[in-house]
Design an enzyme around this catalytic site. Structure first.
Site, PDB file in Angstrom:
ATOM      1  N   LYS A 113       1.538  -5.268  12.889  1.00 39.72           N
ATOM      2  CA  LYS A 113       1.927  -4.188  11.968  1.00 39.72           C
ATOM      3  C   LYS A 113       3.247  -3.564  12.381  1.00 39.72           C
ATOM      4  O   LYS A 113       4.004  -3.106  11.534  1.00 39.72           O
ATOM      5  CB  LYS A 113       0.825  -3.126  11.865  1.00 39.72           C
ATOM      6  CG  LYS A 113      -0.378  -3.625  11.081  1.00 39.72           C
ATOM      7  CD  LYS A 113      -1.228  -2.520  10.488  1.00 39.72           C
ATOM      8  CE  LYS A 113      -2.354  -3.114   9.657  1.00 39.72           C
ATOM      9  NZ  LYS A 113      -3.288  -2.121   9.125  1.00 39.72           N
ATOM     10  N   LYS A 195      -4.572 -14.549   7.284  1.00 40.24           N
ATOM     11  CA  LYS A 195      -5.750 -13.881   6.689  1.00 40.24           C
ATOM     12  C   LYS A 195      -5.396 -13.246   5.338  1.00 40.24           C
ATOM     13  O   LYS A 195      -4.258 -12.798   5.153  1.00 40.24           O
ATOM     14  CB  LYS A 195      -6.313 -12.878   7.707  1.00 40.24           C
ATOM     15  CG  LYS A 195      -6.234 -11.432   7.328  1.00 40.24           C
ATOM     16  CD  LYS A 195      -6.863 -10.480   8.317  1.00 40.24           C
ATOM     17  CE  LYS A 195      -6.295  -9.105   8.055  1.00 40.24           C
ATOM     18  NZ  LYS A 195      -7.147  -8.010   7.838  1.00 40.24           N
ATOM     19  N   LYS A 198      -4.980  -6.969   1.955  1.00 39.82           N
ATOM     20  CA  LYS A 198      -4.665  -6.062   0.844  1.00 39.82           C
ATOM     21  C   LYS A 198      -3.173  -5.861   0.710  1.00 39.82           C
ATOM     22  O   LYS A 198      -2.663  -5.605  -0.362  1.00 39.82           O
ATOM     23  CB  LYS A 198      -5.198  -4.653   1.156  1.00 39.82           C
ATOM     24  CG  LYS A 198      -6.651  -4.444   1.154  1.00 39.82           C
ATOM     25  CD  LYS A 198      -6.892  -2.921   1.265  1.00 39.82           C
ATOM     26  CE  LYS A 198      -8.209  -2.589   1.903  1.00 39.82           C
ATOM     27  NZ  LYS A 198      -8.097  -2.209   3.314  1.00 39.82           N
TER      28      LYS A 198
HETATM   29  P1  ATP Z   1      -4.669  -3.804   5.504  1.00 42.06           P
HETATM   30  O1  ATP Z   1      -4.152  -5.051   4.841  1.00 42.06           O
HETATM   31  O2  ATP Z   1      -4.334  -2.535   4.784  1.00 42.06           O
HETATM   32  O3  ATP Z   1      -4.412  -3.742   6.967  1.00 42.06           O
HETATM   33  P2  ATP Z   1      -7.259  -5.032   5.504  1.00 42.06           P
HETATM   34  O4  ATP Z   1      -7.313  -5.807   4.228  1.00 42.06           O
HETATM   35  O5  ATP Z   1      -7.081  -5.769   6.772  1.00 42.06           O
HETATM   36  O6  ATP Z   1      -6.223  -3.861   5.361  1.00 42.06           O
HETATM   37  P3  ATP Z   1      -9.233  -3.140   6.499  1.00 42.06           P
HETATM   38  O7  ATP Z   1      -9.528  -1.875   5.810  1.00 42.06           O
HETATM   39  O8  ATP Z   1      -8.350  -3.058   7.689  1.00 42.06           O
HETATM   40  O9  ATP Z   1      -8.588  -4.201   5.504  1.00 42.06           O
HETATM   41  O10 ATP Z   1     -10.585  -3.888   6.850  1.00 42.06           O
HETATM   42  C1  ATP Z   1     -11.855  -3.591   6.345  1.00 42.06           C
HETATM   43  C2  ATP Z   1     -12.841  -4.633   6.798  1.00 42.06           C
HETATM   44  O11 ATP Z   1     -12.571  -5.887   6.167  1.00 42.06           O
HETATM   45  C3  ATP Z   1     -12.808  -4.916   8.306  1.00 42.06           C
HETATM   46  O12 ATP Z   1     -14.123  -5.081   8.770  1.00 42.06           O
HETATM   47  C4  ATP Z   1     -12.048  -6.208   8.415  1.00 42.06           C
HETATM   48  O13 ATP Z   1     -12.401  -6.943   9.573  1.00 42.06           O
HETATM   49  C5  ATP Z   1     -12.495  -6.917   7.154  1.00 42.06           C
HETATM   50  N1  ATP Z   1     -11.505  -7.884   6.689  1.00 42.06           N
HETATM   51  C6  ATP Z   1     -10.222  -7.620   6.332  1.00 42.06           C
HETATM   52  N2  ATP Z   1      -9.601  -8.735   5.907  1.00 42.06           N
HETATM   53  C7  ATP Z   1     -10.508  -9.737   6.016  1.00 42.06           C
HETATM   54  C8  ATP Z   1     -10.470 -11.151   5.719  1.00 42.06           C
HETATM   55  N3  ATP Z   1      -9.380 -11.721   5.246  1.00 42.06           N
HETATM   56  N4  ATP Z   1     -11.580 -11.877   5.943  1.00 42.06           N
HETATM   57  C9  ATP Z   1     -12.714 -11.295   6.417  1.00 42.06           C
HETATM   58  N5  ATP Z   1     -12.815  -9.984   6.707  1.00 42.06           N
HETATM   59  C10 ATP Z   1     -11.735  -9.204   6.512  1.00 42.06           C
END
Ligand code: ATP
Ligand code: LTN
Length: 331
Positions: A113, A195, A198
């Protein structure tokens, strides 16, 4: 025996992706029958990267309603907004004083990040995992259901708990990660070695759980695969492996069953089937979300009561932490 306690959180940084759903949120509802569950929309974490205030407020309410639409029942579980419960920020400070600069420097999410947001490498981004440890330890949670990308943060939370307990005497439960066997890391549809996230700039890279059916099918049709034609799970077939993981986690079918189902058919048929299945699976969530988000008074009642319960629960533990470190007890 008392039920074990589950805690987890999600950032209101945008609409949840299929990755958030399959890797984390989807598992939260079913856990409510076996465990005591506490779930939280972590808005304090969200401001570690730049947010527009009006949008953050909207995203936070949306995230709250979406969690309900995904099956979290506020009668069974505590569901609240992190900034409404002051114990998180209080414990964050105490735990920060038991966390080393060196260990925070090793966190891969911070490294990623800080590269992506090079113009705003603020101290909140650096100490983000301490606040996450505070979230979990303030409730003495036993299990934390997350995607695999959060494993390193959870390992740090365990170390912080152990260090505090050794230094000041037993207080915190050392939490265990709870990671799904299939779908713990859903990959980007456009770059299947990364991965699904969002915050991806390419809208075709991720399925949002509020996307409509046509959009979902279109995104799956465009998913990057390989130049072969066989639907099977094999090293090097990252795109197909990812689609198989998604299909398997939504249908419950094994990889072998999926391979047989699409034997002799091309990737086009497979992508369409994945798209339709995912869209049909998500449709009731979208409908429920649309219903809930209109009822602001009901949402307010739920998050207000959730915050009161969370405050009461965590206050007991955080007050003990204050006492243990040597703060003068309040009357
Ligand atoms: P950002 O992109 O804003 O950092 P993020 O999509 O990684 O956000 P978080 O709010 O940080 O989302 O994560 C919420 C939950 O979703 C956490 O338990 C994280 O491990 C899970 N998660 C996020 N992305 C994935 C993915 N691609 N596959 C499986 N689990 C995920
Ligand atoms: N860092 C997590 C979100 C999060 C969390 C938590 C998850 C904040 N506090 C406590 C589990 C338990 C993430 O998903 N990025």
């Amino acid at each position: 025996m008392d039920k074990k306690l589950i805690f987890s959180g999600i950032q209101p940084t945008g609409t949840f992706t299929l990755g958030n759903y399959i890797g984390a949120v989807r598992n939260w509802g079913p856990l409510q029958d076996e465990y005591n569950c506490i779930y939280c929309v972590v808005d304090l974490h969200a401001i570690t990267v730049k947010q527009e205030p009006a949008k953050l407020r909207k995203n936070t309410l949306d995230a709250y309603a979406l969690l309900m639409a995904c099956g979290i029942d506020t009668e069974k579980s505590i569901l609240f907004i992190q900034s409404h419960v002051k114990t998180h920020a209080e414990l964050n400070w105490i735990l920060g004083c038991s966390t080393q600069f060196g260990e925070l420097s090793r966190m891969t999410q911070f490294k990623d990040k800080s590269k992506r947001h090079a113009d705003d490498v603020n101290s909140g981004l650096f100490t983000y995992p301490v606040l996450m440890a505070a979230d979990i330890l303030a409730y003495n949670a036993d299990l934390v259901p997350v995607g695999v990308d959060q494993k390193q943060h959870l390992e740090l939370a365990r170390n912080i708990a152990q260090r505090f307990n050794q230094r000041y005497g037993e207080l915190f439960t050392v939490p265990e990660p709870y990671i799904a066997e299939i779908g713990a890391k859903v990959m980007s549809l456009q770059e299947p070695t990364k991965k699904m996230s969002k915050s991806d700039e390419n809208p075709n890279a991720c399925i949002l759980i509020l996307d409509d059916k046509d959009t979902i099918i279109r995104k799956f049709k465009r998913a990057v695969t390989d130049s072969e034609a066989e639907v099977c799970y094999r090293e090097g077939k990252d795109g197909i492996n990812n689609l198989m993981t998604i299909y398997s986690s939504v249908t419950g079918k094994s990889f072998d069953e999926i391979t047989s189902e699409f034997a002799g058919k091309g990737y086009g048929d497979f992508k369409l089937a994945v798209g339709e299945t995912v869209a049909d699976h998500l449709a009731p969530i979208r409908n429920e979300f649309d219903r809930l988000i209109q009822d602001k008074a009901y949402l307010k009642k739920c998050y207000t009561e959730g915050a009161e319960k969370a405050q009461r629960y965590s206050q007991r533990i955080v007050s003990k932490a204050f006492h243990k470190v040597g703060f003068v007890d309040k009357a």
